[in-house]
Design a protein around this motif. Sequence first.
Motif, mmCIF file in Angstrom:
data_model
loop_
_atom_site.group_PDB
_atom_site.id
_atom_site.type_symbol
_atom_site.label_atom_id
_atom_site.label_comp_id
_atom_site.label_asym_id
_atom_site.label_seq_id
_atom_site.Cartn_x
_atom_site.Cartn_y
_atom_site.Cartn_z
ATOM 1 N N LEU A 149 0.726 -1.201 -0.053
ATOM 2 C CA LEU A 149 -0.068 0.125 -0.015
ATOM 3 C C LEU A 149 0.748 1.187 -0.004
ATOM 4 N N ALA A 208 -0.165 4.228 -2.147
ATOM 5 C CA ALA A 208 -1.356 3.573 -2.776
ATOM 6 C C ALA A 208 -2.287 4.697 -3.109
ATOM 7 N N TYR A 213 -3.967 4.833 -7.269
ATOM 8 C CA TYR A 213 -5.443 4.256 -7.174
ATOM 9 C C TYR A 213 -5.553 3.123 -8.054
ATOM 10 N N TYR A 259 -10.007 -2.122 -1.612
ATOM 11 C CA TYR A 259 -9.492 -1.553 -0.623
ATOM 12 C C TYR A 259 -10.251 -1.722 0.784
ATOM 13 N N LYS A 260 -11.546 -1.688 0.522
ATOM 14 C CA LYS A 260 -12.360 -1.970 1.761
ATOM 15 C C LYS A 260 -12.229 -2.982 2.514
ATOM 16 N N VAL A 311 -6.875 -0.477 6.171
ATOM 17 C CA VAL A 311 -7.160 0.297 5.510
ATOM 18 C C VAL A 311 -8.665 0.932 6.189
#
Length: 249
Positions: free
Chosen positions: A68, A71, A75, A81-82, A87
């Motif tokens: 990351l 990151a 993107y 990512y969730k 994160v």
Amino acid sequence: MPPIRRSNLGRRTRRAIISQNVRGNQTQVERAEENEWRRAHIAQVRAAQSSPQIQQNVVRTPAINAGLNRAAFEYNSAIAYKDIRCVDIGSLSVVCQHCNALKFQSETPGLCCAGGKVKLPVLTHPPEPLHSLLYGNTIQSKHFLENTQKYNGCFQMKSFGAQVVDVPGYSPTFKIQGQIHHRAGALLPLPNEDHKFLQIHFVGDSAIELDQRCAIFTATKREMIEQLQNLLHEHNELVRLFKTALDMI
Ligand SMILES: [Zn+2]
């Protein structure tokens, strides 16, 4: 004979001194609130460490963290990512009892208003015609909300300033170092130069001032800029302050 090595155990760190000063200035209620928050936070961390699923995530965290790096600037829509635990910072589910600010779970009680010590005046409604342009349901309002950046640009007083760090290669973002600041410049232009930014407020002739603003962005409506120009001259504290300074000069 080798030099005597002194123990570091009794040394007070800078962070410990600051922390002690902050706690020394707290009332009993604030200290009790912070202690309660710390207890809940530690309980959460311990519960997370004892969960087998989380332990699995903890082992994977260093590798994920390495992936990351930068990151936010690169993107990739293919990455969910969730689903990456480090994160996910949760939702704004904590409400401050003093100022009603919404905060994330791990933010400290004093982050928003220092436990009720900072009290800001309540925001008032913007004067007309700005209020109708912002909240109205007219064609003018729709046009204004779709072009706020351009209208804002017609009235900008300063430019953004910071020490930009050179990064080789093209990048749509730029990196700054230190504190950001605003460049206001002189209140009057040099001889034979046009008025720019804040200086446009002090042209001294409203029609010429309007012409200069309308020339900055063509997709704006002249009558709307005129209304906003009159509003700023009448209500904006900065414009009035600088006008007074100019009169004194
Ligand atoms: Zn607060």
